[in-house]
Design an enzyme around this catalytic site. Structure first.
Site, mmCIF file in Angstrom:
data_model
loop_
_atom_site.group_PDB
_atom_site.id
_atom_site.type_symbol
_atom_site.label_atom_id
_atom_site.label_comp_id
_atom_site.label_asym_id
_atom_site.label_seq_id
_atom_site.Cartn_x
_atom_site.Cartn_y
_atom_site.Cartn_z
ATOM 1 N N GLN A 148 -2.339 -3.086 -1.707
ATOM 2 C CA GLN A 148 -1.592 -2.977 -0.462
ATOM 3 C C GLN A 148 -2.017 -4.024 0.563
ATOM 4 O OE1 GLN A 148 -3.498 1.030 0.343
ATOM 5 N NE2 GLN A 148 -3.303 0.338 2.470
ATOM 6 N N CYS A 154 -0.514 2.807 2.187
ATOM 7 C CA CYS A 154 -1.001 3.522 1.006
ATOM 8 C C CYS A 154 -0.042 4.625 0.595
ATOM 9 C CB CYS A 154 -2.377 4.094 1.289
ATOM 10 S SG CYS A 154 -2.445 5.216 2.719
ATOM 11 N N HIS A 289 -5.942 8.595 3.901
ATOM 12 C CA HIS A 289 -5.558 7.678 2.835
ATOM 13 C C HIS A 289 -4.748 8.428 1.784
ATOM 14 C CE1 HIS A 289 -5.673 4.069 0.499
ATOM 15 N NE2 HIS A 289 -6.460 4.549 -0.446
ATOM 16 N N ASN A 310 -5.897 3.888 -7.100
ATOM 17 C CA ASN A 310 -5.908 3.424 -5.722
ATOM 18 C C ASN A 310 -5.025 2.178 -5.600
ATOM 19 O OD1 ASN A 310 -6.572 3.299 -3.010
ATOM 20 N ND2 ASN A 310 -8.784 3.282 -3.350
#
Length: 346
Positions: A148, A154, A289, A310
């Site tokens: 990102q 996110c 997050h 992630n």
């Protein structure tokens, strides 16, 4: 010119230090050793500073982070994870948190109208019937790790990964979908300033789906919605469902069937520099997050973990993934991962 001369002087000092047998085997508080480490890190990550003042300030941050990483890694035996110097090493934790997270949370978007279901389709699944481990990566339902960058979206990456997985499981074809479409075109979220997975799912349902990554590529910044690029749609969804809150057993039922979007407190120091192992570090339940749970398992010594995908690139964690402790005493899950999870329906 002054900056270049300063860099040359810095390099010469490193050469001289080598001639006098100052090597990396010396303690980290040796200033020349630390300076060389910083210079090597800058080279590896392509970091260029505006001037010597900025380089001096960033060096101070780098040094502080390295010393803290080394201290935490030297803690007593029994730790199940390691930290390492990565691409975030010249950022303070506050800077890191502001630049690389972006989950807004339900309360911050509570005024937004949301069309959501209350059904949990896996409610009646017997926990005893679930596999003891599952990894959707090995089943072809997870696209490669994405990044990102410094855009706080996110939430978009979490949503897209969950939809990519659900679509592959349903249709047998893995397609990389567009995060930028959500950043630019979802009016109920805030692009690089943050967002919420449920509002993104609702937007995708209402607008007929997502196009491919190649058709609407990621730029890592807010832009005006390009409606022409949003078609053709590569994947549609029928809606989304929330996993019952504060229930890792319910989350396990969902993840056993498909990748799941998960909110987490991922802005802490240990999260910033996680490198390997089953993460069991200190964190709060202040969700900031978004990630995607793509499996779960257990180590040979009995440590149970979730596998999370992630969106910080492959240089973070275990090639972009984290294993994080599963089934802890706190019903909210480690770092709050069981508090606000949801998944798309197709």
């Amino acid at each position: 010119m002054a900056f270049k001369l300063a860099q040359i002087f810095f390099l010469v000092s490193l050469v001289l230090s080598t001639c006098f047998s100052i090597t990396l085997s010396r303690p980290l508080d040796n200033e020349l050793v630390m300076q060389k480490m910083h210079f090597d890190w800058m080279t590896k990550h392509g970091r260029v500073y505006a001037d010597m003042k900025e380089q001096k300030n960033r060096y101070a941050v780098f040094k502080s982070n390295v010393e803290r990483i080394e201290l935490l890694n030297s803690m007593p035996a029994g730790r199940t994870y390691k930290l390492a110097v990565n691409q975030f090493a010249d950022l303070t934790n506050d800077e890191f948190r502001s630049m690389h997270t972006g989950y807004k949370g339900v309360s911050s978007l509570s005024s937004q109208s949301q069309t959501k279901t209350t059904l949990f389709r896996y409610q009646n699944v017997s926990s005893g019937a679930l596999p003891t481990s599952i990894d959707w990566r090995t089943k072809g339902a997870v696209t490669p790790i994405k990044d990102q960058g410094s855009c706080g979206c996110c939430w978009a990456f979490s949503v897209v990964a969950a939809i990519e997985g659900a679509a592959q499981i349903k249709k047998g074809k893995l397609i990389s979908l567009s995060e930028q479409q959500l950043v630019d075109c979802d009016p109920n979220d805030y692009g690089c300033e943050g967002g919420l997975m449920d509002t993104a799912f609702a937007h995708i349902k209402a607008t007929g789906g997502l196009t491919t990554e190649s058709n609407y590529p990621y730029k890592g910044e807010d832009a005006t919605c390009n409606s022409k690029k949003t078609s053709p749609k590569a994947t549609t969804i029928t809606g989304y469902e929330d996993v019952p809150a504060n229930d890792e057993s319910a989350l396990m039922k969902a993840v056993a069937h498909q990748p799941v979007s998960v909110a987490i407190e991922g802005g802490g120091f240990a999260f910033q520099f996680y490198s390997s192992g089953v993460f069991s570090g200190e964190c709060t339940t202040n969700l900031d997050h978004a990630v995607t749970a793509v499996g779960y398992g257990e180590t040979t010594n009995g440590s149970k973990y979730w596998i999370i995908k992630n969106s910080w690139g492959t240089k973070w964690g275990e090639s972009g993934y984290m294993r994080i402790q599963k089934d802890i005493k706190d019903k909210q899950g480690l770092c709050g991962l069981a508090m606000e999870a949801s998944y798309p329906t197709i």
